[in-house]
Design a protein around this motif. Structure first.
Motif, PDB file in Angstrom:
ATOM      1  N   ASN A  37      17.667 -42.198  65.873  1.00 49.15           N
ATOM      2  CA  ASN A  37      16.413 -41.554  65.487  1.00 49.15           C
ATOM      3  C   ASN A  37      16.509 -41.109  64.021  1.00 49.15           C
ATOM      4  O   ASN A  37      17.354 -40.265  63.693  1.00 49.15           O
ATOM      5  CB  ASN A  37      16.176 -40.330  66.388  1.00 49.15           C
ATOM      6  CG  ASN A  37      14.916 -39.562  65.979  1.00 49.15           C
ATOM      7  OD1 ASN A  37      14.261 -39.909  64.983  1.00 49.15           O
ATOM      8  ND2 ASN A  37      14.606 -38.515  66.729  1.00 49.15           N
ATOM      9  N   PRO A  38      15.683 -41.654  63.109  1.00 52.90           N
ATOM     10  CA  PRO A  38      15.816 -41.309  61.690  1.00 52.90           C
ATOM     11  C   PRO A  38      15.246 -39.933  61.336  1.00 52.90           C
ATOM     12  O   PRO A  38      15.511 -39.415  60.249  1.00 52.90           O
ATOM     13  CB  PRO A  38      15.008 -42.411  60.987  1.00 52.90           C
ATOM     14  CG  PRO A  38      14.007 -42.851  62.013  1.00 52.90           C
ATOM     15  CD  PRO A  38      14.652 -42.658  63.360  1.00 52.90           C
ATOM     16  N   ILE A  39      14.519 -39.325  62.294  1.00 55.83           N
ATOM     17  CA  ILE A  39      13.884 -38.041  61.928  1.00 55.83           C
ATOM     18  C   ILE A  39      14.232 -36.937  62.925  1.00 55.83           C
ATOM     19  O   ILE A  39      13.547 -35.921  63.015  1.00 55.83           O
ATOM     20  CB  ILE A  39      12.343 -38.200  61.864  1.00 55.83           C
ATOM     21  CG1 ILE A  39      11.800 -38.740  63.196  1.00 55.83           C
ATOM     22  CG2 ILE A  39      11.939 -39.098  60.706  1.00 55.83           C
ATOM     23  CD1 ILE A  39      10.267 -38.742  63.257  1.00 55.83           C
ATOM     24  N   GLY A  40      15.311 -37.114  63.661  1.00 54.63           N
ATOM     25  CA  GLY A  40      15.663 -36.109  64.665  1.00 54.63           C
ATOM     26  C   GLY A  40      16.548 -35.006  64.098  1.00 54.63           C
ATOM     27  O   GLY A  40      16.928 -35.031  62.921  1.00 54.63           O
ATOM     28  N   VAL A  41      16.884 -34.037  64.966  1.00 52.09           N
ATOM     29  CA  VAL A  41      17.681 -32.879  64.506  1.00 52.09           C
ATOM     30  C   VAL A  41      19.138 -33.277  64.268  1.00 52.09           C
ATOM     31  O   VAL A  41      19.898 -32.545  63.646  1.00 52.09           O
ATOM     32  CB  VAL A  41      17.613 -31.732  65.535  1.00 52.09           C
ATOM     33  CG1 VAL A  41      16.212 -31.162  65.615  1.00 52.09           C
ATOM     34  CG2 VAL A  41      18.087 -32.203  66.912  1.00 52.09           C
ATOM     35  N   GLU A  75      22.434 -40.405  60.454  1.00 56.84           N
ATOM     36  CA  GLU A  75      21.984 -41.258  59.343  1.00 56.84           C
ATOM     37  C   GLU A  75      22.830 -41.002  58.097  1.00 56.84           C
ATOM     38  O   GLU A  75      23.056 -41.897  57.279  1.00 56.84           O
ATOM     39  CB  GLU A  75      20.502 -40.983  59.024  1.00 56.84           C
ATOM     40  CG  GLU A  75      19.557 -41.361  60.143  1.00 56.84           C
ATOM     41  CD  GLU A  75      19.413 -42.881  60.310  1.00 56.84           C
ATOM     42  OE1 GLU A  75      20.322 -43.633  59.944  1.00 56.84           O
ATOM     43  OE2 GLU A  75      18.383 -43.325  60.858  1.00 56.84           O
ATOM     44  N   GLY A  76      23.328 -39.768  57.966  1.00 56.28           N
ATOM     45  CA  GLY A  76      24.197 -39.476  56.823  1.00 56.28           C
ATOM     46  C   GLY A  76      25.443 -40.340  56.845  1.00 56.28           C
ATOM     47  O   GLY A  76      25.835 -40.932  55.838  1.00 56.28           O
ATOM     48  N   THR A  98      21.131 -31.334  74.639  1.00 56.13           N
ATOM     49  CA  THR A  98      20.397 -30.936  73.420  1.00 56.13           C
ATOM     50  C   THR A  98      19.627 -32.164  72.930  1.00 56.13           C
ATOM     51  O   THR A  98      19.951 -33.302  73.289  1.00 56.13           O
ATOM     52  CB  THR A  98      21.388 -30.474  72.326  1.00 56.13           C
ATOM     53  OG1 THR A  98      22.319 -31.537  72.124  1.00 56.13           O
ATOM     54  CG2 THR A  98      22.115 -29.223  72.746  1.00 56.13           C
ATOM     55  N   ALA A  99      18.631 -31.929  72.070  1.00 54.14           N
ATOM     56  CA  ALA A  99      17.751 -33.020  71.610  1.00 54.14           C
ATOM     57  C   ALA A  99      18.579 -34.148  70.994  1.00 54.14           C
ATOM     58  O   ALA A  99      19.550 -33.898  70.280  1.00 54.14           O
ATOM     59  CB  ALA A  99      16.781 -32.472  70.560  1.00 54.14           C
ATOM     60  N   ASP A 100      18.176 -35.383  71.315  1.00 62.46           N
ATOM     61  CA  ASP A 100      18.794 -36.596  70.728  1.00 62.46           C
ATOM     62  C   ASP A 100      20.249 -36.778  71.135  1.00 62.46           C
ATOM     63  O   ASP A 100      20.934 -37.622  70.576  1.00 62.46           O
ATOM     64  CB  ASP A 100      18.733 -36.560  69.188  1.00 62.46           C
ATOM     65  CG  ASP A 100      17.312 -36.813  68.699  1.00 62.46           C
ATOM     66  OD1 ASP A 100      17.077 -36.805  67.484  1.00 62.46           O
ATOM     67  OD2 ASP A 100      16.429 -37.021  69.574  1.00 62.46           O
ATOM     68  N   ASP A 101      20.745 -35.956  72.049  1.00 61.49           N
ATOM     69  CA  ASP A 101      22.136 -36.117  72.480  1.00 61.49           C
ATOM     70  C   ASP A 101      22.287 -37.483  73.159  1.00 61.49           C
ATOM     71  O   ASP A 101      21.429 -37.852  73.979  1.00 61.49           O
ATOM     72  CB  ASP A 101      22.491 -35.023  73.486  1.00 61.49           C
ATOM     73  CG  ASP A 101      23.805 -34.336  73.082  1.00 61.49           C
ATOM     74  OD1 ASP A 101      24.284 -33.472  73.822  1.00 61.49           O
ATOM     75  OD2 ASP A 101      24.339 -34.701  72.022  1.00 61.49           O
ATOM     76  N   PRO A 102      23.323 -38.275  72.835  1.00 63.33           N
ATOM     77  CA  PRO A 102      23.483 -39.558  73.524  1.00 63.33           C
ATOM     78  C   PRO A 102      23.752 -39.346  74.997  1.00 63.33           C
ATOM     79  O   PRO A 102      24.437 -38.397  75.377  1.00 63.33           O
ATOM     80  CB  PRO A 102      24.696 -40.179  72.821  1.00 63.33           C
ATOM     81  CG  PRO A 102      25.395 -39.064  72.142  1.00 63.33           C
ATOM     82  CD  PRO A 102      24.378 -38.024  71.850  1.00 63.33           C
ATOM     83  N   HIS A 103      23.172 -40.215  75.834  1.00 61.95           N
ATOM     84  CA  HIS A 103      23.351 -40.060  77.283  1.00 61.95           C
ATOM     85  C   HIS A 103      24.718 -40.551  77.724  1.00 61.95           C
ATOM     86  O   HIS A 103      25.298 -40.027  78.672  1.00 61.95           O
ATOM     87  CB  HIS A 103      22.240 -40.807  78.013  1.00 61.95           C
ATOM     88  CG  HIS A 103      20.911 -40.151  77.814  1.00 61.95           C
ATOM     89  ND1 HIS A 103      20.112 -40.442  76.719  1.00 61.95           N
ATOM     90  CD2 HIS A 103      20.287 -39.164  78.500  1.00 61.95           C
ATOM     91  CE1 HIS A 103      19.015 -39.680  76.774  1.00 61.95           C
ATOM     92  NE2 HIS A 103      19.102 -38.906  77.847  1.00 61.95           N
TER      93      HIS A 103
END
Ligand SMILES: O=c1ccn([C@@H]2O[C@H](COP(=O)(O)OP(=O)(O)O[C@H]3OC[C@@H](O)[C@H](O)[C@H]3O)[C@@H](O)[C@H]2O)c(=O)[nH]1
Length: 415
Positions: free
Chosen positions: A255-259, A265-266, A361-366
């Motif tokens: 996700n390029p715009i997630g928390v 992305e860094g 937590t948000a965007d955490d890999p499953h």
């Protein structure tokens, strides 16, 4: 049919003038040999001995079992250089730097030729006061290298490297890699970046700035001084993977715009920059994708799922010293659910520990599992410490740091 004028005709000449056959032939003096052969044997003895040494070295290189299939020409050249058969200027290794040290024969990057002592290297470890970095510093100093730690202590601790104070081969510089720095070194391990979501979400702009500008500064330094550069990237570059297990050729699902994007992305951008310097400036680079790690000196509030004991340091050093750019997954393919992990904690640490179920937590890999075939085959590396054996070491470290238990721990976690 007339034989070629260039063919050596001594034997025929001898037979023609009635000289004795092989069994009875009298020893012939050099004077009796044809002039061209006399000249070559007499005047060119030095050339012959150099050619002989070069051939012997090449045979050694080709036959030695540890030669990897992709040994680069530079390490072969370095070996020839190490035995004095190739001029220093021919050496590769970045901005004109030599792949071996004058007079010592110690090859800086590649395997050391038989019988030659490895000369200590000058190594920078950015983030060297951190969890993985401080264990890497221990191993490099133990190996005889000189180490400079560059760290801003955002998540690292001086205590992690305090046991090296007074070691003349150890230097500590408080410095933020988002600012350039000039150091004359042979190798750069670039680990400076907060690794735990708890920390990198604290200041996401700083996190991505460290990953982009910090990596750019360290790549620029490597190019300027001709150092070999290793980036500790992360399994987070795979995001929430749609491919399982993840091989290094998988491009990821991020996700390029997630928390978490400041880190995910860094690190992806850091890998891009690393490969661009490799392709564009012929810089010697290495990329490791580290999967979650645990062990002594881990941040107590780290919050990451533990999966792989700090033995990854061996993988980083094998990668740096080897001839393969990567990227390489360094992690433990052993899979377990969070519930299984919680039970290991109860079994090995505290049977009364309560198990709570919380939302991701948000965007955490499953789920995430490294395919480490490439590291096994090309680096000869795989994780050694089973979770059940590594956890108690980490817990003892936490207990010592929280309660100051009497039994002081050794830096590597042993008693
Ligand atoms: O801007 C910064 C941020 C952080 N740091 C330092 O970088 C170090 C990071 O160490 P941490 O203990 O937080 O992280 P770890 O050692 O677990 O992970 C480290 O190695 C594995 C890589 O995948 C991670 O990206 C890297 O952070 C710390 O010493 C921290 O102070 C900087 O020097 N500059």
């Amino acid at each position: 049919m007339a034989s070629s004028e260039l063919t050596y005709r001594g034997q025929q000449a001898a037979a023609a003038d009635g000289a004795h056959g092989p069994a009875e032939s009298k020893p012939r003096t050099r004077q009796q040999l044809p002039q061209p052969l006399r000249y070559v044997l007499g005047e060119q003895r030095l050339v012959f001995s150099l050619v002989g040494m070069a051939l012997a070295t090449l045979v050694f290189l080709l036959l030695s079992p540890s030669t990897t299939t992709t040994t680069s020409s530079s390490s072969s050249v370095a070996h020839l250089a190490a035995v004095g058969l190739v001029s220093r200027q021919y050496q590769s290794g970045g901005a004109g730097r030599m792949a071996f040290e004058e007079g010592t024969g110690g090859v800086r990057h590649g395997r050391v030729p038989l019988g030659l002592k490895r000369k200590g290297l000058r190594v920078v470890v950015t983030g060297g006061a951190g969890f993985v970095g401080s264990h890497l510093v221990d191993r490099l100093l133990a190996r005889g290298d000189s180490v400079i730690v560059v760290d801003n202590f955002f998540t690292g601790r001086k205590e992690n490297v305090a046991h090296h104070a007074g070691n003349p081969n150890f230097e500590m510089i408080r410095h933020d890699v988002v600012e350039p720095i000039l150091l004359e070194v042979d190798q750069i391990y670039h680990l400076a970046c907060p690794a735990s979501p708890v920390h990198y979400k604290f200041n996401p702009v700083k996190t991505i700035k460290t990953n982009v500008v910090g990596t750019l500064n360290m790549l620029g330094l490597a190019k300027r001084v001709g150092a070999r550069f290793l980036l500790t990237s992360t399994s987070e570059v795979y995001g929430d993977p749609l491919q399982h297990p993840q091989v290094e050729t998988y491009w990821g699902n991020v996700n390029p715009i997630g928390v978490r994007s400041c880190y995910d992305e860094g690190k992806r951008t850091a890998e891009t920059l690393t490969m661009d310097y490799h392709r564009g400036a012929n810089l010697e680079v290495r990329i490791a994708r580290i999967f979650n790690t645990y062990g002594p000196r881990m941040c107590i509030d780290d919050g990451r799922v533990v999966s792989n004991f700090v033995a990854q340091v061996e993988g980083l050093m094998k990668l740096m010293e080897g001839e393969h750019v990567g990227p390489f997954n360094l992690g433990n393919p052993g899979e377990f659910t969070m519930l299984e992990l919680a039970k290991v904690v109860q079994d090995t640490i505290d049977p009364n520990a309560r198990i709570e179920f919380r939302a991701n937590t948000a965007d955490d890999p499953h789920k995430r599992k490294p395919d480490i075939t490439k590291a096994k085959e090309l680096l000869g590396w795989e994780p050694k410490v089973a979770l059940r054996n590594g956890l108690p070491l980490m817990v003892q470290d936490f207990r010592t740091r929280i309660f100051g238990d009497q039994k002081q721990q050794q830096p590597d976690g042993s008693e």
